[in-house]
Design a protein around this motif. Structure first.
Motif, PDB file in Angstrom:
ATOM      1  N   VAL A 105      -4.903  16.483 -10.338  1.00  0.00           N
ATOM      2  CA  VAL A 105      -5.001  16.369 -11.801  1.00  0.00           C
ATOM      3  C   VAL A 105      -5.907  17.460 -12.359  1.00  0.00           C
ATOM      4  CG1 VAL A 105      -5.741  14.892 -13.687  1.00  0.00           C
ATOM      5  CG2 VAL A 105      -4.564  13.909 -11.755  1.00  0.00           C
TER       6      VAL A 105
ATOM      7  N   LEU B  69      -4.362  -3.682  -6.952  1.00  0.00           N
ATOM      8  CA  LEU B  69      -4.606  -3.662  -5.501  1.00  0.00           C
ATOM      9  C   LEU B  69      -6.089  -3.675  -5.188  1.00  0.00           C
ATOM     10  CD1 LEU B  69      -2.033  -1.181  -3.976  1.00  0.00           C
ATOM     11  CD2 LEU B  69      -2.271  -3.601  -3.507  1.00  0.00           C
TER      12      LEU B  69
ATOM     13  N   VAL C  65       3.401  18.350  -5.112  1.00  0.00           N
ATOM     14  CA  VAL C  65       3.742  19.039  -6.360  1.00  0.00           C
ATOM     15  C   VAL C  65       2.683  20.083  -6.698  1.00  0.00           C
ATOM     16  CG1 VAL C  65       3.965  18.718  -8.844  1.00  0.00           C
ATOM     17  CG2 VAL C  65       5.105  17.168  -7.317  1.00  0.00           C
TER      18      VAL C  65
ATOM     19  N   ILE D 100      -0.852   1.069 -10.368  1.00  0.00           N
ATOM     20  CA  ILE D 100      -0.712   0.320  -9.116  1.00  0.00           C
ATOM     21  C   ILE D 100      -2.064   0.023  -8.491  1.00  0.00           C
ATOM     22  CG2 ILE D 100       0.145   0.433  -6.764  1.00  0.00           C
ATOM     23  CD1 ILE D 100       2.455   2.006  -7.653  1.00  0.00           C
TER      24      ILE D 100
ATOM     25  N   PHE E   5      -4.114  20.740 -12.295  1.00  0.00           N
ATOM     26  CA  PHE E   5      -3.107  20.937 -13.342  1.00  0.00           C
ATOM     27  C   PHE E   5      -3.754  21.166 -14.706  1.00  0.00           C
ATOM     28  CE2 PHE E   5       0.096  18.895 -10.523  1.00  0.00           C
ATOM     29  CZ  PHE E   5       0.982  19.949 -10.554  1.00  0.00           C
TER      30      PHE E   5
ATOM     31  N   PRO F 164       3.569   2.465  -1.576  1.00  0.00           N
ATOM     32  CA  PRO F 164       3.825   3.234  -2.801  1.00  0.00           C
ATOM     33  C   PRO F 164       2.642   4.094  -3.231  1.00  0.00           C
ATOM     34  CG  PRO F 164       4.629   1.019  -3.071  1.00  0.00           C
ATOM     35  CD  PRO F 164       3.910   1.053  -1.770  1.00  0.00           C
ATOM     36  N   VAL F 165       1.421   3.556  -3.093  1.00  0.00           N
ATOM     37  CA  VAL F 165       0.229   4.315  -3.477  1.00  0.00           C
ATOM     38  C   VAL F 165       0.136   5.590  -2.652  1.00  0.00           C
ATOM     39  CG1 VAL F 165      -2.273   4.256  -3.628  1.00  0.00           C
ATOM     40  CG2 VAL F 165      -0.960   2.208  -4.109  1.00  0.00           C
TER      41      VAL F 165
ATOM     42  N   LEU G 184       3.010  12.756  -3.063  1.00  0.00           N
ATOM     43  CA  LEU G 184       3.866  13.495  -3.992  1.00  0.00           C
ATOM     44  C   LEU G 184       3.035  14.385  -4.909  1.00  0.00           C
ATOM     45  CD1 LEU G 184       6.651  11.099  -5.285  1.00  0.00           C
ATOM     46  CD2 LEU G 184       6.925  13.340  -4.270  1.00  0.00           C
ATOM     47  N   LEU G 185       1.947  13.807  -5.434  1.00  0.00           N
ATOM     48  CA  LEU G 185       1.076  14.582  -6.327  1.00  0.00           C
ATOM     49  C   LEU G 185       0.548  15.813  -5.616  1.00  0.00           C
ATOM     50  CD1 LEU G 185      -1.224  12.194  -8.375  1.00  0.00           C
ATOM     51  CD2 LEU G 185       0.191  14.008  -9.240  1.00  0.00           C
TER      52      LEU G 185
ATOM     53  N   LEU H 285       0.104   5.731 -10.571  1.00  0.00           N
ATOM     54  CA  LEU H 285      -0.923   5.565  -9.544  1.00  0.00           C
ATOM     55  C   LEU H 285      -2.049   4.670 -10.039  1.00  0.00           C
ATOM     56  CD1 LEU H 285      -1.338   6.589  -6.727  1.00  0.00           C
ATOM     57  CD2 LEU H 285      -2.713   8.420  -7.633  1.00  0.00           C
TER      58      LEU H 285
ATOM     59  N   TRP I 124       3.904  15.249 -13.018  1.00  0.00           N
ATOM     60  CA  TRP I 124       2.604  14.731 -12.593  1.00  0.00           C
ATOM     61  C   TRP I 124       2.009  13.723 -13.555  1.00  0.00           C
ATOM     62  CZ3 TRP I 124      -1.947  15.438 -15.258  1.00  0.00           C
ATOM     63  CH2 TRP I 124      -2.048  16.535 -16.112  1.00  0.00           C
TER      64      TRP I 124
ATOM     65  N   PHE J 266       5.534  21.442 -14.630  1.00  0.00           N
ATOM     66  CA  PHE J 266       5.452  20.206 -13.829  1.00  0.00           C
ATOM     67  C   PHE J 266       4.827  19.036 -14.550  1.00  0.00           C
ATOM     68  CE2 PHE J 266       5.849  23.129 -10.158  1.00  0.00           C
ATOM     69  CZ  PHE J 266       6.925  22.520  -9.564  1.00  0.00           C
TER      70      PHE J 266
ATOM     71  N   TYR K   1       3.012  -5.352  -9.809  1.00  0.00           N
ATOM     72  CA  TYR K   1       1.997  -5.649  -8.801  1.00  0.00           C
ATOM     73  C   TYR K   1       1.186  -6.871  -9.166  1.00  0.00           C
ATOM     74  CZ  TYR K   1       2.519  -1.970  -5.461  1.00  0.00           C
ATOM     75  OH  TYR K   1       2.990  -1.194  -4.458  1.00  0.00           O
TER      76      TYR K   1
ATOM     77  N   ILE L  44       0.825  -1.207   0.000  1.00  0.00           N
ATOM     78  CA  ILE L  44       0.000   0.000   0.000  1.00  0.00           C
ATOM     79  C   ILE L  44       0.862   1.260   0.000  1.00  0.00           C
ATOM     80  CG2 ILE L  44      -1.900   1.178   1.195  1.00  0.00           C
ATOM     81  CD1 ILE L  44      -2.782  -1.481   0.323  1.00  0.00           C
TER      82      ILE L  44
ATOM     83  N   ILE M  80      -6.813  11.860  -5.473  1.00  0.00           N
ATOM     84  CA  ILE M  80      -6.128  11.603  -6.744  1.00  0.00           C
ATOM     85  C   ILE M  80      -6.553  12.617  -7.788  1.00  0.00           C
ATOM     86  CG2 ILE M  80      -5.659   9.912  -8.532  1.00  0.00           C
ATOM     87  CD1 ILE M  80      -6.558   7.769  -6.613  1.00  0.00           C
ATOM     88  N   ILE M  81      -7.860  12.807  -7.894  1.00  0.00           N
ATOM     89  CA  ILE M  81      -8.407  13.609  -8.977  1.00  0.00           C
ATOM     90  C   ILE M  81      -8.111  15.093  -8.771  1.00  0.00           C
ATOM     91  CG2 ILE M  81     -10.572  14.186 -10.148  1.00  0.00           C
ATOM     92  CD1 ILE M  81      -9.617  11.395 -10.690  1.00  0.00           C
TER      93      ILE M  81
ATOM     94  N   ILE N 182       2.941  23.078  -4.300  1.00  0.00           N
ATOM     95  CA  ILE N 182       4.104  23.927  -4.620  1.00  0.00           C
ATOM     96  C   ILE N 182       3.806  24.771  -5.850  1.00  0.00           C
ATOM     97  CG2 ILE N 182       6.482  23.883  -5.481  1.00  0.00           C
ATOM     98  CD1 ILE N 182       6.980  21.460  -3.767  1.00  0.00           C
ATOM     99  N   ASP N 183       3.204  24.138  -6.866  1.00  0.00           N
ATOM    100  CA  ASP N 183       2.889  24.863  -8.084  1.00  0.00           C
ATOM    101  C   ASP N 183       1.877  25.967  -7.815  1.00  0.00           C
ATOM    102  OD1 ASP N 183       3.275  24.930 -11.019  1.00  0.00           O
ATOM    103  OD2 ASP N 183       1.111  24.746 -10.954  1.00  0.00           O
TER     104      ASP N 183
ATOM    105  N   LEU O 213       3.352  10.317 -12.605  1.00  0.00           N
ATOM    106  CA  LEU O 213       2.811   9.938 -11.296  1.00  0.00           C
ATOM    107  C   LEU O 213       1.376   9.437 -11.420  1.00  0.00           C
ATOM    108  CD1 LEU O 213       4.116  12.650  -8.818  1.00  0.00           C
ATOM    109  CD2 LEU O 213       4.743  10.266  -8.952  1.00  0.00           C
TER     110      LEU O 213
ATOM    111  N   ILE P 154       2.861   8.112  -3.636  1.00  0.00           N
ATOM    112  CA  ILE P 154       2.614   8.804  -4.903  1.00  0.00           C
ATOM    113  C   ILE P 154       1.505   9.829  -4.748  1.00  0.00           C
ATOM    114  CG2 ILE P 154       1.780   8.472  -7.252  1.00  0.00           C
ATOM    115  CD1 ILE P 154       3.317   5.861  -7.272  1.00  0.00           C
ATOM    116  N   GLN P 155       0.456   9.473  -3.996  1.00  0.00           N
ATOM    117  CA  GLN P 155      -0.613  10.451  -3.758  1.00  0.00           C
ATOM    118  C   GLN P 155      -0.072  11.682  -3.061  1.00  0.00           C
ATOM    119  OE1 GLN P 155      -4.175   9.345  -1.936  1.00  0.00           O
ATOM    120  NE2 GLN P 155      -4.610   7.663  -3.326  1.00  0.00           N
TER     121      GLN P 155
END
Lengths: 65, 260
Positions: free
Chosen positions: A55, B37, A24, B33, A58, A13-14, A20-21, B30, B23, B19, B140, A11, A51-52, A27-28, B26, A17-18
């Protein structure tokens, strides 16, 4: 369900990554001068929709000019 | 070629600054993965979030590795294509609007190099991130469901990359032809809606670029119908070349629309 039975190695890594997104995107958001719509709204969207949110920020929120 | 490398460096810098270089990979990782899972832990997730009666028995189907990978492709085909279409619809059109174009067009640039620099940066960003995402996904799947044949997976990756190349060319061409808004609508129409139509009515024909992801899945589970696959591949490559030529022509013709 106790915490030890969760397979953290899978779990993690998920979650990373979330995170990190989100970082980022924040910061932007901090660095750009103008966004489409108020900045505080985008901050809420980025943080609340895991998650959404980044995105959508951006793609829609950023003014590429 | 010198022209191309300078324009490519400009594209690269632009995408580092906004960026996108970070992104887009990423997001693809995401989704790559989370798909295996969620399928694997679906019973536990249902137990944890829904108040399911304890005596209720779920009959969940047993998934094979290639089904999991195909369902990831399903995600990429929808969300990935939305990102491609909305995120890159302005790649040429926006430059005409915000004045970058005037800075470029007053110089003696070759439009072929210009379009190819766009093609290269989109190719690296999108095909690269989709490949990284699918590799994470196959890792995975390997851990949770079992091994996937390596040769079949490489064939699958290659076929899917050709489809992505087609998608990229559609977006670049519509961006060269129209303004940003219209370009994103046209790309969505061509990439998502036509794909839906093709999957609904597509039993009547076997050769189309929109069927390539399906054939990629067939490579993976080992029962590929070779003749329609190779014809679809040929048609797609020809269409890609035509779209690039058209994009160069349209980019040149629409110079006059640039806002000064």
């Amino acid at each position: 369900m106790d915490l030890n039975s969760i397979p953290w190695m899978l779990i993690l890594p998920v979650l990373i990554i979330q995170l990190l997104l989100i970082i980022v995107a924040v910061i932007d958001l901090y660095r750009v001068k103008y966004t489409n719509g108020p900045k505080w709204m985008w901050a809420l969207i980025i943080i609340c929709f895991s998650i959404i949110g980044p995105v959508i920020y951006f793609i829609v929120g950023r003014r590429n000019e | 070629m010198n022209n191309f490398s300078i324009l490519f460096r400009k594209e690269w810098r632009e995408n580092v600054r906004n960026f996108k270089i970070l992104w887009i990979p990423l997001v693809f990782i995401l989704f790559g993965i989370s798909e295996p899972l969620t399928y694997y832990y679906l019973p536990q997730i249902l137990n944890a979030v829904g108040n399911v009666p304890s005596d209720m028995v779920f009959q969940l189907p047993e998934y094979t590795p290639d089904q999991i990978i195909m369902s990831t492709i399903g995600q990429y085909q929808f969300i990935g294509m939305l990102i491609v279409a909305f995120g890159f619809a302005g790649i040429i059109a926006r430059e005409r609007k915000n004045g970058t174009a005037t800075m470029l067009y007053v110089r003696p640039i070759s439009y072929t190099g210009y379009v190819f620099s766009k093609l290269a940066i989109m190719g690296i960003l999108i095909i690269g991130s989709a490949c990284i995402g699918l590799l994470a996904n196959v890792y995975y799947t390997n851990v949770l469901y079992g091994a996937v044949d390596a040769v079949a997976f490489i064939g699958f990756l290659g076929t899917y990359s050709i489809w992505l190349l087609f998608a990229i060319c559609v977006v670049i061409c519509s961006s060269a032809a129209f303004s940003t808004g219209i370009a994103s609508v046209v790309s969505i129409l061509l990439l998502v809606v036509v794909q839906l139509v093709d999957s609904l009515l597509g039993t009547y024909w076997t050769i189309s670029p929109w069927k390539l992801p399906m054939y990629a899945g067939q490579i993976l589970n080992g029962n590929l119908d070779k003749t329609p696959f190779f014809w679809s591949l040929t048609v797609t490559v020809v269409v890609v070349v035509l779209l690039v030529v058209l994009a160069v022509y349209l980019a040149k013709r629409n110079v006059s629309k640039a806002k000064i």
